[in-house]
Design an enzyme around this catalytic site. Structure first.
Site, short mmCIF file in Angstrom:
data_model
loop_
_atom_site.label_atom_id
_atom_site.label_comp_id
_atom_site.label_asym_id
_atom_site.label_seq_id
_atom_site.Cartn_x
_atom_site.Cartn_y
_atom_site.Cartn_z
N CYS A 185 86.27 83.08 -8.80
CA CYS A 185 85.25 81.79 -9.12
C CYS A 185 85.88 80.77 -9.98
O CYS A 185 86.56 80.21 -9.51
CB CYS A 185 83.83 82.67 -9.65
SG CYS A 185 82.45 81.70 -9.67
N HIS A 206 86.38 78.85 -6.94
CA HIS A 206 85.00 78.56 -6.45
C HIS A 206 85.19 76.69 -5.78
O HIS A 206 86.00 76.05 -6.39
CB HIS A 206 83.93 78.50 -7.36
CG HIS A 206 82.78 78.37 -6.87
ND1 HIS A 206 82.08 77.04 -6.68
CD2 HIS A 206 81.75 79.18 -6.62
CE1 HIS A 206 80.79 77.06 -6.16
NE2 HIS A 206 80.64 78.61 -5.89
#
Length: 471
Positions: A185, A206
């Site tokens: 992420c 991400h």
């Protein structure tokens, strides 16, 4: 009536609206994880990677359960070597789905996982409002040697990890020794990059943080393995990320076995959901959803459902049926509920969802307050649902009569003559059920779609970096 644990096969596993981080929704349209395609060469990019030898003996087990036991379905790895030690640091604003999935999957594989807080206290509030309790403080890990350190993402969680001087020292020493490390992420860009731990390594993260990565080394893949470093994109790719870490620690055969236990590998033609007796779930106010939990509840299911529904702006209350709000969930993960069930019972909910877990489901079934709530929910024509082993709880309370439902494969034949075996999620009027674990993201998104429509569900899925149909 026979107990839930006797029904299950011994060789199978079993508030207020919170503010979201910037990762709660993303303008990007991305191609992301499909469990049916794990592992996929089109979605998984690797450079030469380190893998350990496959372990010799594999057998999924569930321990004898008591009121304090945890519902576990782990892989026994019979080997003369000591267990693999793994460090998972967490802080305020850590993405809870990523943290609990990584911990759960690695513990199922047999890893000795330590969850360490970089905050002054062990209890931290994650990015979606779930409260997690670490095993120890990061300071106690300074002089330990780990086989793997894996960083969950989330904001401001990734920044809190970055600002921990103790964790930085641990990571720098760990990387110098050429040991495995990973991040998902926001963590690759926000945490590892400032520490210089992405140098000359292809990296993904991400979509909202891709522009922070060095252009030459940035890779738009769900999973990227570059030597000792493994990176991934977000909550929707965490199973793939965690199973890759298992493969590197224990070998491909263990990773495959754990993936099967998690229901992460499904047939390509398995429908995402099937719906019968369609009714409208939409309401003219913020939907209120109750998630009762108990010691032994399946933590992946509790956290994933709460996280995704809160991203969609649903008012979610996680309520403990125990005497304390602190819950010892499956695989040893500790979470803190929002309320006790007696306090939560004073409100009315559009939907009540029962998470699975063999021990947890049995304890939910024994809660008199929850039984009353479910009976009132059915009588009032409001929605209710369950995942994994908990549809059996509904069955025992007479709430699946003449209803189509699905559940974990080990108990589906004991449910109802109307059992639906193929779909990940089954909706019948005001009832929604799912197989559990790796299907629970689809389950939560199906609820979002029923309350708000497909567009809202797809928007949430994009923020998760989770593959979701356009129509």
């Amino acid at each position: 009536m026979e107990s839930l644990s006797s029904i299950l096969s011994p060789n199978t596993l079993s508030s207020s609206t919170h503010k979201r981080s910037p990762l709660a929704a993303s303008p990007y349209t991305v191609s992301s994880l499909s469990f049916a395609s794990l592992p996929s060469q089109q979605k998984r990019t690797t450079t030469p990677k380190r893998t350990s030898k496959s372990t010799k003996s594999l057998s999924p087990t569930i321990p004898t359960t008591t009121t304090t036991n945890i519902n576990t379905s782990s892989i026994n790895t019979t080997t003369s070597q000591p267990p693999k030690k793994v460090l998972i640091p967490i802080g305020f604003g850590t993405e809870e789905m990523e943290a609990v999935i990584i911990v759960d999957v690695l513990r199922r594989a047999g890893a000795d996982v330590t969850v360490a807080s970089v905050e002054p206290h062990l209890e931290i509030e994650a990015s979606g409002g779930t409260k997690l309790v670490a095993d120890t403080s990061i300071v106690t890990c300074l002089d330990q040697v780990f086989d793997l350190v894996a960083l969950p993402g989330g904001m401001p969680g990734s920044a809190r990890l970055r600002d921990s001087e103790v964790l930085r020292k641990i990571m720098n020493k760990h990387a110098e020794q050429k040991r495995l490390y990973g991040a998902i992420c926001a963590a690759p860009a926000v945490t590892l990059l400032p520490w210089g731990l992405l140098r000359k390594k292809q990296t993904t993260c991400h979509p909202a943080f891709m522009d922070r990565l060095p252009t030459f080394w940035a890779v738009k893949s769900n999973l990227q393995v570059s030597g000792e470093l493994t990176t991934s994109r977000g909550p929707g790719t965490t199973f793939e990320f965690a199973l890759s870490l298992v493969e590197q620690l224990f070998g491909e055969s263990v990773a495959n076995k754990v993936g099967q236990l998690l229901l992460a590998y499904t047939a390509d033609d398995s429908p995402r959901k099937e719906e019968f007796n369609k009714v409208d779930w939409s309401v003219n106010h913020t939907p209120h959803v109750l998630i009762p939990v108990a010691n032994g509840s399946e933590v992946i299911e509790v956290v994933t459902i709460a996280d995704i529904l809160r991203r969609a702006k649903v008012d979610v209350v996680v309520a403990s049926v125990e005497k304390s709000v602190q819950i010892l969930a499956s695989q040893g993960t500790k979470i803190v509920a929002d309320k006790l069930i007696r306090d939560a019972s004073e409100s009315i909910y559009e939907l009540i969802i029962l998470p699975g877990g063999i021990v947890g489901a049995e304890r939910l079934h024994k809660s008199k307050i929850l039984k009353k709530l479910l009976k009132e929910q059915d009588s009032a024509g409001r929605m209710y649902g369950a995942v994994c082993s908990s549809p059996t709880v509904l069955h025992r309370q007479g709430l699946l009569k003449d209803k189509r439902a699905t559940t974990h494969p080990s108990v589906i034949d004991n449910l109802t003559k109307e059992a639906v075996k193929g779909a990940k999620v089954v909706i019948d009027g005001r009832l929604i059920t799912s197989k559990g674990l790796a299907t629970v993201t689809d389950f939560a998104l199906a609820i979002v779609s029923k309350f708000f429509g497909h567009a809202r569900a797809r928007s949430v899925a994009e923020g998760l970096v989770f593959e979701y149909p356009r129509n």
